[in-house]
Enzyme design. Structure first.
Site, mmCIF file in Angstrom:
data_model
loop_
_atom_site.group_PDB
_atom_site.id
_atom_site.type_symbol
_atom_site.label_atom_id
_atom_site.label_comp_id
_atom_site.label_asym_id
_atom_site.label_seq_id
_atom_site.Cartn_x
_atom_site.Cartn_y
_atom_site.Cartn_z
ATOM 1 N N ARG A 40 0.831 -1.167 0.027
ATOM 2 C CA ARG A 40 0.048 -0.018 0.113
ATOM 3 C C ARG A 40 1.035 1.302 -0.119
ATOM 4 O O ARG A 40 1.858 1.379 0.905
ATOM 5 C CB ARG A 40 -0.861 0.091 1.297
ATOM 6 C CG ARG A 40 -1.715 1.382 1.406
ATOM 7 C CD ARG A 40 -2.656 1.414 2.734
ATOM 8 N NE ARG A 40 -3.478 2.401 2.647
ATOM 9 C CZ ARG A 40 -2.982 3.334 3.736
ATOM 10 N NH1 ARG A 40 -2.227 3.189 4.703
ATOM 11 N NH2 ARG A 40 -3.840 4.312 3.764
ATOM 12 N N HIS A 55 -2.523 11.092 0.711
ATOM 13 C CA HIS A 55 -2.321 10.738 2.261
ATOM 14 C C HIS A 55 -1.549 11.894 2.504
ATOM 15 O O HIS A 55 -0.241 12.238 2.628
ATOM 16 C CB HIS A 55 -1.097 9.308 1.923
ATOM 17 C CG HIS A 55 -0.969 8.793 3.430
ATOM 18 N ND1 HIS A 55 -0.903 7.652 3.659
ATOM 19 C CD2 HIS A 55 -0.346 9.448 4.604
ATOM 20 C CE1 HIS A 55 -0.589 7.519 4.908
ATOM 21 N NE2 HIS A 55 -0.479 8.667 5.712
ATOM 22 N N GLU A 84 -7.134 8.721 6.256
ATOM 23 C CA GLU A 84 -7.412 9.129 7.253
ATOM 24 C C GLU A 84 -7.941 10.779 7.368
ATOM 25 O O GLU A 84 -7.210 11.638 7.911
ATOM 26 C CB GLU A 84 -5.971 9.346 8.400
ATOM 27 C CG GLU A 84 -5.768 7.926 8.668
ATOM 28 C CD GLU A 84 -4.493 7.830 9.729
ATOM 29 O OE1 GLU A 84 -4.111 8.974 10.107
ATOM 30 O OE2 GLU A 84 -4.054 6.862 10.034
ATOM 31 N N ASN A 86 -7.466 1.874 9.987
ATOM 32 C CA ASN A 86 -5.913 2.057 10.607
ATOM 33 C C ASN A 86 -6.245 2.190 12.216
ATOM 34 O O ASN A 86 -7.056 2.958 12.630
ATOM 35 C CB ASN A 86 -5.622 3.579 10.241
ATOM 36 C CG ASN A 86 -4.974 3.358 8.616
ATOM 37 O OD1 ASN A 86 -5.108 2.473 8.123
ATOM 38 N ND2 ASN A 86 -4.486 4.450 8.398
ATOM 39 N N TYR A 144 -4.315 2.324 16.128
ATOM 40 C CA TYR A 144 -2.980 2.423 16.860
ATOM 41 C C TYR A 144 -3.160 2.269 18.344
ATOM 42 O O TYR A 144 -2.565 1.979 19.030
ATOM 43 C CB TYR A 144 -2.362 3.800 16.453
ATOM 44 C CG TYR A 144 -1.604 3.773 14.923
ATOM 45 C CD1 TYR A 144 -0.449 3.135 14.781
ATOM 46 C CD2 TYR A 144 -2.215 4.312 13.942
ATOM 47 C CE1 TYR A 144 0.104 3.091 13.531
ATOM 48 C CE2 TYR A 144 -1.819 4.173 12.810
ATOM 49 C CZ TYR A 144 -0.422 3.600 12.503
ATOM 50 O OH TYR A 144 -0.229 3.587 11.167
ATOM 51 N N GLU A 201 -3.330 -0.021 8.260
ATOM 52 C CA GLU A 201 -2.036 0.307 8.928
ATOM 53 C C GLU A 201 -2.246 -0.153 10.331
ATOM 54 O O GLU A 201 -3.445 0.016 11.091
ATOM 55 C CB GLU A 201 -2.093 1.883 9.236
ATOM 56 C CG GLU A 201 -1.543 2.644 7.880
ATOM 57 C CD GLU A 201 -1.311 4.019 7.994
ATOM 58 O OE1 GLU A 201 -1.003 4.451 9.036
ATOM 59 O OE2 GLU A 201 -1.327 4.732 7.184
HETATM 60 C C1 FCB Z 1 -1.125 7.351 10.621
HETATM 61 C C2 FCB Z 1 -0.596 7.745 9.535
HETATM 62 C C3 FCB Z 1 0.796 7.283 8.934
HETATM 63 C C4 FCB Z 1 1.894 7.333 9.872
HETATM 64 C C5 FCB Z 1 1.128 6.606 11.245
HETATM 65 C C6 FCB Z 1 2.090 6.438 12.474
HETATM 66 O O1 FCB Z 1 -1.941 8.205 11.316
HETATM 67 O O2 FCB Z 1 -1.648 7.510 8.365
HETATM 68 O O3 FCB Z 1 1.103 8.165 8.113
HETATM 69 O O4 FCB Z 1 2.139 8.486 10.352
HETATM 70 O O5 FCB Z 1 -0.151 7.287 11.551
#
Ligand code: FCB
Length: 475
Positions: A95, A139, A184, A313, A315, A379
């Protein structure tokens, strides 16, 4: 070296439970992800013009140590060998994002053939190595001229995005099947226009909300046009960053703080995309602040154009309180207090709490509230303070642990019925981490920025072995 997952989760091993990762099917897609500005460099080559990130990086204090993407990982010049690294990881998909100011300098008018040619070569190289290209059209590198004309808070930018998308689509759709419009939009709108932490660095909540609508409109316009022009089977979608927003207590202010966070993080995107309407509670919250989403007739129909895949995505997750430290529920402007309260979990180098079960909860909830839409994790990953040995090798057990727990979380969500088809590790290699510059390293491959030497970390070997194991298990 033993890179099997089972060595890394002592609690699970002690409990005798099977590793949930082993329940993933052989058909699961495995990839790595990057984005243009974070890796390419070559910012003034072959006709590329500045993006809002080139500009923002020059604002004193905006980016850690004043760093910028002028060279980054020099991927523009090292692309074939970087694709070779992907092949060695045995991933099936890559990707990447396309830099708008490379393909359409200034954000208007015809394509720049030299800029498009880079992505042509990249796609051909990937296919030659047996790797499927997955294109993200945006992006975050908006051409600066479009920002000067109003940026995402201006409606015209949505139409410019659709035009640009078609330049890329016309060139690559004979070889690329999967297309993501935006990465995002929450970050573009909120970090870029409301909170000033990302380019273009504006601090105007209302402008952020206008950006939300115009990003979604741009997504819908591009989706409709790509669908109409598709030369064959195609998968269109959008990638959202999402979390589970938990109320710190069952008190009414805390419950509403969590509701607002979820509304502005998840529902303000997915309700219009999937249900053709904005969430009423959030519309009312905005009205109380004198803000109205700039919706025109027909917009919601465009925004809810059918898509084939949702990119997720993930985290971290967050916990919310509606009460400040002094016990007040309203801030100085008379707005309801929204305060994040830590869970008390270990954190990554980004200071993000590690909450894998929030990932399972999010995915199961998405499959319930927004059904009939396959998901792919576009992600997931973590930054830690890597310590390379004399050969540049990093034994990043902390990053492996993060992957183990989060891939396990994905597998558990599948067991609970969520339709998740694949997973991309963020990121292929260390890169320019936006306002954190080169300080935060998310790569499974280390980059020495002085020499541009790439060295796979232990997590890269673990990832390759995990991919092999699941493929060979043949579930
Ligand atoms: C996301 C982004 C990516 C990277 C990660 C850690 O928000 O899409 O570009 O910075 O975080």
């Amino acid at each position: 070296m033993d890179t099997t997952a089972s060595t890394l989760d002592p609690a699970r091993v002690a409990s005798g439970q099977p590793d949930p990762i082993d329940s993933l099917p052989a058909s699961f897609r495995w990839g790595v992800a990057t984005s243009s500005y974070q890796i390419e460099g070559a910012v003034a080559e072959d006709g590329r013009t500045p993006s809002i990130w080139d500009t923002f990086c020059r604002v004193p204090g905006a980016v850690h140590k004043g760093e910028h993407g002028d060279i980054a990982c020099d991927h523009y010049h090292r692309m074939p060998s970087d694709v070779g690294l992907m092949r060695d990881l045995e991933v099936d998909t890559y990707r990447f994002s396309v830099a708008w100011p490379r393909v359409q300098p200034g954000g208007r008018g015809p394509a720049n053939p030299a800029g498009l040619a880079f992505y042509d070569r990249l796609v051909d190289e990937l296919l030659a190595q047996g790797i499927d290209p997955w294109v993200t059209l945006y992006h975050w590198d908006l051409p600066q001229e479009l920002e000067d004309a109003g940026g995402w808070p201006a409606r015209d930018t949505a139409y410019r995005f659709a035009d640009y998308s078609m330049l890329v689509f016309d060139q690559l759709s004979d070889r690329v099947r999967t297309w993501t419009t935006l990465n995002e939009p929450w970050c573009s709108a909120m970090l870029g226009y409301a909170y000033g932490r990302h380019a273009p660095g504006k601090r105007d909540f209302g402008a952020g909300m206008h950006a939300v609508h115009h990003l979604l409109l741009g997504h819908g316009l591009a989706t409709q046009r790509m669908r109409a022009a598709a030369p064959g089977p195609i998968d269109l979608g959008i990638t959202l960053n999402m979390s589970t927003s938990v109320a710190a207590t069952e008190s009414e202010p805390d419950v509403h703080a969590a509701r607002r966070a979820d509304g502005l993080g998840v529902r303000i995107y997915l309700d219009p995309l999937r249900h053709g309407r904005y969430p009423q509670d959030i519309v009312a919250d905005l009205a109380a602040r004198g803000i109205e989403l700039p919706v025109q007739e027909g917009d919601l129909e465009i925004i809810s154009a059918p898509i084939d895949v949702l990119g997720v995505n993930y985290y971290f997750s967050t916990q919310h309180s509606g009460v400040d430290e002094q016990g007040r529920t309203e801030d100085a402007d008379g707005l309801p207090v929204s305060r994040e309260v830590p869970f008390g979990r270990p954190r990554t180098a980004m200071d993000w709490e590690i909450v894998p079960e929030g990932f399972t909860e999010l995915l199961v909830r998405l499959s319930r509230d927004y059904p009939d839409l396959p998901m792919v994790i576009t992600e997931n990953g973590s930054a830690f303070d890597d310590e390379p040995d004399a050969n540049g090798f990093v034994q990043d057990d902390d990053r492996i642990g993060y992957f183990v727990s989060h891939l396990g979380a994905v597998a558990l969500a599948r067991q609970q019925g969520a339709d998740i088809r694949g997973y991309f590790a963020w990121s292929l290699m260390d890169n320019f981490e936006w306002a954190y510059g080169y300080d935060k390293r998310f790569g499974i491959i280390r980059v020495d920025y002085d020499t541009q030497v790439r060295t796979p970390k232990a997590s890269a070997l673990w990832y390759r072995d995990t991919i092999r194991r699941i493929r060979n298990a043949g579930n």
